[in-house]
Design a protein around this motif. Structure first.
Motif, PDB file in Angstrom:
ATOM      1  N   GLU A 194      22.415 -18.339  -5.253  1.00 38.67           N
ATOM      2  CA  GLU A 194      23.229 -19.428  -4.741  1.00 38.67           C
ATOM      3  C   GLU A 194      23.910 -20.196  -5.877  1.00 38.67           C
ATOM      4  O   GLU A 194      23.528 -20.083  -7.054  1.00 38.67           O
ATOM      5  CB  GLU A 194      22.362 -20.379  -3.913  1.00 38.67           C
ATOM      6  CG  GLU A 194      21.784 -19.730  -2.668  1.00 38.67           C
ATOM      7  CD  GLU A 194      21.022 -20.711  -1.800  1.00 38.67           C
ATOM      8  OE1 GLU A 194      20.753 -21.843  -2.260  1.00 38.67           O
ATOM      9  OE2 GLU A 194      20.682 -20.341  -0.654  1.00 38.67           O
ATOM     10  N   ARG A 199      12.741 -18.254  -4.887  1.00 35.97           N
ATOM     11  CA  ARG A 199      13.163 -18.855  -3.613  1.00 35.97           C
ATOM     12  C   ARG A 199      13.253 -17.810  -2.510  1.00 35.97           C
ATOM     13  O   ARG A 199      12.757 -18.016  -1.392  1.00 35.97           O
ATOM     14  CB  ARG A 199      14.520 -19.541  -3.784  1.00 35.97           C
ATOM     15  CG  ARG A 199      15.081 -20.099  -2.467  1.00 35.97           C
ATOM     16  CD  ARG A 199      16.476 -20.675  -2.639  1.00 35.97           C
ATOM     17  NE  ARG A 199      17.410 -19.741  -3.241  1.00 35.97           N
ATOM     18  CZ  ARG A 199      17.980 -18.717  -2.594  1.00 35.97           C
ATOM     19  NH1 ARG A 199      17.699 -18.496  -1.306  1.00 35.97           N
ATOM     20  NH2 ARG A 199      18.820 -17.922  -3.210  1.00 35.97           N
ATOM     21  N   GLU A 200      13.916 -16.672  -2.784  1.00 38.19           N
ATOM     22  CA  GLU A 200      14.112 -15.664  -1.752  1.00 38.19           C
ATOM     23  C   GLU A 200      12.780 -15.104  -1.242  1.00 38.19           C
ATOM     24  O   GLU A 200      12.600 -14.928  -0.038  1.00 38.19           O
ATOM     25  CB  GLU A 200      14.992 -14.522  -2.284  1.00 38.19           C
ATOM     26  CG  GLU A 200      16.481 -14.842  -2.304  1.00 38.19           C
ATOM     27  CD  GLU A 200      17.080 -14.950  -0.911  1.00 38.19           C
ATOM     28  OE1 GLU A 200      16.454 -14.479   0.068  1.00 38.19           O
ATOM     29  OE2 GLU A 200      18.172 -15.527  -0.792  1.00 38.19           O
ATOM     30  N   ALA A 218      16.289 -17.872  -8.056  1.00 34.34           N
ATOM     31  CA  ALA A 218      16.657 -17.142  -6.838  1.00 34.34           C
ATOM     32  C   ALA A 218      15.552 -16.162  -6.450  1.00 34.34           C
ATOM     33  O   ALA A 218      15.257 -15.989  -5.256  1.00 34.34           O
ATOM     34  CB  ALA A 218      17.976 -16.397  -7.046  1.00 34.34           C
ATOM     35  N   LYS A 221      14.822  -6.465   8.528  1.00 34.25           N
ATOM     36  CA  LYS A 221      15.610  -7.460   9.233  1.00 34.25           C
ATOM     37  C   LYS A 221      15.819  -7.049  10.689  1.00 34.25           C
ATOM     38  O   LYS A 221      15.681  -5.877  11.050  1.00 34.25           O
ATOM     39  CB  LYS A 221      16.963  -7.645   8.534  1.00 34.25           C
ATOM     40  CG  LYS A 221      16.837  -8.201   7.122  1.00 34.25           C
ATOM     41  CD  LYS A 221      18.201  -8.457   6.512  1.00 34.25           C
ATOM     42  CE  LYS A 221      18.059  -9.056   5.118  1.00 34.25           C
ATOM     43  NZ  LYS A 221      19.365  -9.347   4.476  1.00 34.25           N
ATOM     44  N   GLU A 227      11.127 -17.846   0.875  1.00 27.28           N
ATOM     45  CA  GLU A 227      11.826 -18.091   2.138  1.00 27.28           C
ATOM     46  C   GLU A 227      11.564 -16.975   3.149  1.00 27.28           C
ATOM     47  O   GLU A 227      11.379 -17.232   4.339  1.00 27.28           O
ATOM     48  CB  GLU A 227      13.336 -18.204   1.894  1.00 27.28           C
ATOM     49  CG  GLU A 227      13.782 -19.516   1.265  1.00 27.28           C
ATOM     50  CD  GLU A 227      15.274 -19.588   1.067  1.00 27.28           C
ATOM     51  OE1 GLU A 227      15.764 -20.656   0.647  1.00 27.28           O
ATOM     52  OE2 GLU A 227      15.975 -18.574   1.319  1.00 27.28           O
ATOM     53  N   GLU A 228      11.573 -15.737   2.694  1.00 28.51           N
ATOM     54  CA  GLU A 228      11.476 -14.613   3.613  1.00 28.51           C
ATOM     55  C   GLU A 228      10.044 -14.223   3.956  1.00 28.51           C
ATOM     56  O   GLU A 228       9.815 -13.526   4.947  1.00 28.51           O
ATOM     57  CB  GLU A 228      12.219 -13.402   3.037  1.00 28.51           C
ATOM     58  CG  GLU A 228      13.725 -13.631   2.917  1.00 28.51           C
ATOM     59  CD  GLU A 228      14.475 -12.384   2.486  1.00 28.51           C
ATOM     60  OE1 GLU A 228      13.819 -11.377   2.137  1.00 28.51           O
ATOM     61  OE2 GLU A 228      15.715 -12.417   2.495  1.00 28.51           O
ATOM     62  N   ALA A 242      23.034 -10.542  -6.513  1.00 29.63           N
ATOM     63  CA  ALA A 242      21.929 -10.602  -5.545  1.00 29.63           C
ATOM     64  C   ALA A 242      20.655 -10.119  -6.225  1.00 29.63           C
ATOM     65  O   ALA A 242      20.687  -9.203  -7.062  1.00 29.63           O
ATOM     66  CB  ALA A 242      22.226  -9.739  -4.325  1.00 29.63           C
ATOM     67  N   LEU A 280      12.334  -7.033  -0.560  1.00 34.20           N
ATOM     68  CA  LEU A 280      13.007  -8.262  -0.163  1.00 34.20           C
ATOM     69  C   LEU A 280      14.150  -8.570  -1.132  1.00 34.20           C
ATOM     70  O   LEU A 280      14.057  -8.297  -2.333  1.00 34.20           O
ATOM     71  CB  LEU A 280      12.013  -9.420  -0.134  1.00 34.20           C
ATOM     72  CG  LEU A 280      10.783  -9.221   0.757  1.00 34.20           C
ATOM     73  CD1 LEU A 280       9.964 -10.512   0.823  1.00 34.20           C
ATOM     74  CD2 LEU A 280      11.157  -8.736   2.150  1.00 34.20           C
ATOM     75  N   ALA A 281      15.222  -9.141  -0.601  1.00 38.21           N
ATOM     76  CA  ALA A 281      16.413  -9.372  -1.415  1.00 38.21           C
ATOM     77  C   ALA A 281      17.216 -10.529  -0.853  1.00 38.21           C
ATOM     78  O   ALA A 281      17.049 -10.927   0.306  1.00 38.21           O
ATOM     79  CB  ALA A 281      17.280  -8.110  -1.463  1.00 38.21           C
ATOM     80  N   GLY A 282      18.106 -11.067  -1.684  1.00 39.76           N
ATOM     81  CA  GLY A 282      18.980 -12.145  -1.233  1.00 39.76           C
ATOM     82  C   GLY A 282      19.961 -12.536  -2.324  1.00 39.76           C
ATOM     83  O   GLY A 282      19.801 -12.163  -3.495  1.00 39.76           O
ATOM     84  N   GLU A 328      15.434 -14.776   9.532  1.00 42.79           N
ATOM     85  CA  GLU A 328      16.187 -13.600   9.111  1.00 42.79           C
ATOM     86  C   GLU A 328      15.380 -12.315   9.243  1.00 42.79           C
ATOM     87  O   GLU A 328      15.923 -11.247   9.498  1.00 42.79           O
ATOM     88  CB  GLU A 328      16.640 -13.781   7.656  1.00 42.79           C
ATOM     89  CG  GLU A 328      17.489 -12.653   7.116  1.00 42.79           C
ATOM     90  CD  GLU A 328      17.891 -12.867   5.669  1.00 42.79           C
ATOM     91  OE1 GLU A 328      18.551 -11.986   5.098  1.00 42.79           O
ATOM     92  OE2 GLU A 328      17.526 -13.922   5.104  1.00 42.79           O
TER      93      GLU A 328
END
Length: 294
Positions: A196, A207-208, A204, A180, A211-212, A164, A191-193, A252
């Motif tokens: 994939e 993207r994360e 990643a 969250k 996205e967030e 992650a 921020l984290a994720g 999210e």
């Protein structure tokens, strides 16, 4: 805060991976070396009220097949012992203490014990989740001193790690933090994720964050990593600079905002916001940005 101050990563423990298949050698070493047996139940340990360390037994606990060789520290052998519910309850009654999560005690443990606690937790959770083979459905049994599962048809499985990314995004004297929907009130973090399938770590990160928060970033630099078996993650920490600062939330996130250094220090001090605990790499990232431990 430097990357080498990340909690759970500093230890003198030698994992002795080359010895895991050497059952007879480990058996012989047990006869003349001091051995420590760490009882683990559902990833938790026992922390006696009178001691800052988790409970360690000088004698084996549970079934011999459930002993996992962790390695050698100060010329002494360490083992994780996964207990059944019945065995765990019996030990709790004996010690008059309950199995608890390391989250509450992490900062009280020294470096070696914190590492061993997290190490034994990760192995125990993986072992409990893999009673049956994911390929053929037959029952698994432990081999390689607790570091490998083998089923009746010979299929092998090894501890599962989920990478992650976790990122401190900055823009001048501001940093990007979010929360969250499921978090307790006023808690904010970086921020984290998860990474994939088919995705690079660098992709990643971009993207994360997008996205967030809808924020685009540049100058991504690696900060450090932290094992995080809650239940099976490896946190890969980065710093990045924002290209844009216009925030838009995804489903999210409940809130994402820019915090100025001075505001962040003031609000964290007076309790207006609650930041990630000190044993997390998120706290390291924020403290590094602020230039002081917070």
């Amino acid at each position: 805060m430097k990357a080498d101050q990340i909690h759970f990563i500093r230890t003198e423990l030698d994992r002795c991976a080359n010895m895991r298949e050497q059952k007879q050698r480990i058996k012989q070493l047990k006869k003349f070396k001091t051995c420590h047996y760490v009882p683990v139940y559902r990833g938790n340990h026992i922390y006696p009220d009178s001691d800052e360390e988790f409970y360690v037994s000088p004698m084996p606990l549970g079934k011999p097949d459930n002993q996992s060789f962790l390695g050698i520290l100060n010329d002494e052998l360490w083992f994780g012992c996964g207990l059944t519910e019945k065995e765990a309850v019996a030990l709790e009654i004996q010690l008059e203490c309950q199995f608890e999560s390391i989250r509450q005690y992490a900062m009280a443990l020294n470096d070696d014990m914190a590492h061993i606690a997290l190490y034994s937790r990760g192995l125990d959770l993986w072992q409990r989740q893999k009673n049956f083979c994911s390929k053929c459905g037959t029952r698994n049994h432990l081999e390689s001193s607790g570091h490998k599962m083998v089923c009746e048809n010979g299929h092998e499985q090894f501890p599962h790690i989920e990478p992650a990314v976790i990122v401190l995004v900055s823009k001048g004297d501001q940093c990007l933090l979010g929360r969250k929907h499921t978090w307790p009130p006023n808690v904010y973090s970086t921020l984290a994720g998860f990474v994939e399938a088919g995705e690079s770590i660098e992709d990643a990160v971009h993207r994360e964050i997008y996205e967030e928060s809808n924020v685009r970033i540049k100058n991504v630099t690696y900060f450090g990593s932290q094992p995080w078996p809650f239940p099976s993650s490896l946190m890969l920490a980065f710093n990045a600079e924002a290209v844009s600062d216009d925030i838009r939330l995804d489903d999210e996130m409940e809130d994402v905002r820019w915090f100025h250094k001075d505001e962040l220090i003031k609000w964290a001090k007076d309790g207006s916001i609650i930041l990630s605990p000190r044993f997390t790499v998120a706290n390291n990232l924020i403290s590094h940005f602020l230039g002081k431990r917070i």
